[in-house]
Design a protein around this motif. Sequence first.
Motif, PDB file in Angstrom:
ATOM      1  N   HIS A 219       0.833  -1.194   0.000  1.00 16.89           N
ATOM      2  CA  HIS A 219       0.000   0.000   0.000  1.00 16.89           C
ATOM      3  C   HIS A 219       0.874   1.254   0.000  1.00 16.89           C
ATOM      4  O   HIS A 219       2.053   1.221   0.385  1.00 16.89           O
ATOM      5  CB  HIS A 219      -0.899   0.025   1.238  1.00 16.89           C
ATOM      6  CG  HIS A 219      -1.977  -1.026   1.222  1.00 16.89           C
ATOM      7  ND1 HIS A 219      -2.719  -1.300   0.099  1.00 16.89           N
ATOM      8  CD2 HIS A 219      -2.443  -1.851   2.197  1.00 16.89           C
ATOM      9  CE1 HIS A 219      -3.594  -2.255   0.383  1.00 16.89           C
ATOM     10  NE2 HIS A 219      -3.445  -2.610   1.647  1.00 16.89           N
ATOM     11  N   ASP A 403      -5.323   3.262  -2.856  1.00 16.58           N
ATOM     12  CA  ASP A 403      -5.356   2.162  -1.894  1.00 16.58           C
ATOM     13  C   ASP A 403      -5.327   2.642  -0.443  1.00 16.58           C
ATOM     14  O   ASP A 403      -5.262   1.825   0.473  1.00 16.58           O
ATOM     15  CB  ASP A 403      -4.188   1.205  -2.147  1.00 16.58           C
ATOM     16  CG  ASP A 403      -2.825   1.883  -2.026  1.00 16.58           C
ATOM     17  OD1 ASP A 403      -2.743   3.006  -1.502  1.00 16.58           O
ATOM     18  OD2 ASP A 403      -1.827   1.277  -2.470  1.00 16.58           O
ATOM     19  N   SER A 406      -8.036   1.040   1.417  1.00 14.07           N
ATOM     20  CA  SER A 406      -8.168  -0.408   1.336  1.00 14.07           C
ATOM     21  C   SER A 406      -8.167  -0.974   2.750  1.00 14.07           C
ATOM     22  O   SER A 406      -7.301  -0.639   3.567  1.00 14.07           O
ATOM     23  CB  SER A 406      -7.015  -1.017   0.544  1.00 14.07           C
ATOM     24  OG  SER A 406      -7.027  -2.426   0.674  1.00 14.07           O
ATOM     25  N   ASP A 410      -1.506  -5.209   3.475  1.00 10.44           N
ATOM     26  CA  ASP A 410      -0.724  -5.443   2.262  1.00 10.44           C
ATOM     27  C   ASP A 410       0.269  -6.593   2.470  1.00 10.44           C
ATOM     28  O   ASP A 410       0.195  -7.326   3.465  1.00 10.44           O
ATOM     29  CB  ASP A 410      -0.041  -4.155   1.794  1.00 10.44           C
ATOM     30  CG  ASP A 410       1.055  -3.668   2.753  1.00 10.44           C
ATOM     31  OD1 ASP A 410       1.354  -4.369   3.750  1.00 10.44           O
ATOM     32  OD2 ASP A 410       1.620  -2.583   2.496  1.00 10.44           O
TER      33      ASP A 410
END
Length: 465
Positions: A219, A403, A406, A410
């Motif tokens: 990310h 992202d 998100s 990650d």
Amino acid sequence: MKLTIHGAAMQVTGSMHLLQVGQYKILVDCGLDYEKEHNVQVNEDFDFRPEEIDVVVLTHAHIDHSGNLPTLVRLGFSGQILCTPPTADLTELLLLDSVNIFMQKAQKGRRHKRHRHQSAGAQPLYLQKHVMDTVDRFVTIGFNRPFRINGDIELTFITAGHLLGAASAVFKVNDNGVEKTIAFTGDIGRKNYPVLNDPEPLPPVDYLVSESTYGGRLHTKDVSAEQVLTEIIDKVCLKEQGRLIIPAFSIGRTQSLVFALNKIFSSGLLAPVKVFVDSPMATMATGIFRKHHQHVNPEAQEFYNKQGDEFEFENLTYVENLKDSRQVSNYYEPCIIISSAGMLEGGRIQDHLFYNIQNYYCTILFIGYCAKGTLGHRLLRGDSIVHIKDRDLAVYATIKQTDVLSAHGDHDDLLNNIKQQNKDTLKQVFLVHGEAGSMQLLADAAEQEGYHVTIPEKKGLTYEL
């Protein structure tokens, strides 16, 4: 003890794993498989008999983990479904919404059928009755409170951080006099994510079944959600006087996004911009977030104590009925429209796309993952023409993705979650819930650290533990 991978093998959606201890069968998650190219009926094809499942353990509410539960119940499952209190409430909302989507697709299929067999294929996977039968089976368990399923099996939910109520499931098992432990991560969240608590470390286990969605991907670092959103809003809404459409899951992503916008506008970082949250389910989900406010993170609780409701601010409107939703399309001032669904498969977002996909002054900002086969995935891969509401439309709007919101950890987060385990005592890591390339990159990294990693190549594979 046996583990069988019945879903999310070499793909992201359809999580479903069977843990068998002697004759006792535990199903961990029962998610809908989105990747079957418009044939949801394949979700009926369980590789086991639903009536033989003793109990279901649900890690969190998202449909790719919960969405096939009513099918399981409809086909004979009669046991308990164990989950956290927020997960129970949020899952009910999502399952009822799935029924609406199924019904809409069925009606569309009947209107446009060309052959008799196409109409049959469009039948709803389940109905509201089956959802309510499913909800009746929920038994809620708090975090970090060991729960004895039977004399040989103990379950503990550990905060996963991915969604309100999301949990990793840790089992302590007496397998013919031998104690064994296995953890299912569910979906792992991120640290310092708006609204949600950080994921908690798992206790030492013998076996780990880990998601791998963002294996091999990192990310954006050293930039906050507020910084990214401020830059985009300033360009699209203030300088270009345009419209920003943000597809967002009604449950989880929308609440984190609204909180981030609240911090931006309440601090005066930007001039006020009208914000529409056009999703009745998002409004209801926000009520559940308020109900379970003890489960939001300390930052959100502190904001609430000092400045009030983190999900309310000036110029924010929750759009409730369809008439008001249509009026949003006639709002010609610069604005932000947050609508579901995040992958653009159904929901009011399709109306906003229909009227704005050919608008040069519109930007569509994706803030989450889009599975293969979805409209969101087609836009992100750069398709110049997309099919929306029975029409092929050219894409003139700007498509962007970030992202920073998100909710998945990650590559480093996933690897660190594995590395919290002692490599000398952790016997095996099983990677699920990821695309093949992501799984392999995460497996390679974990094996370099000295862990034994297995990637189930197809569903239905059974492992003796």
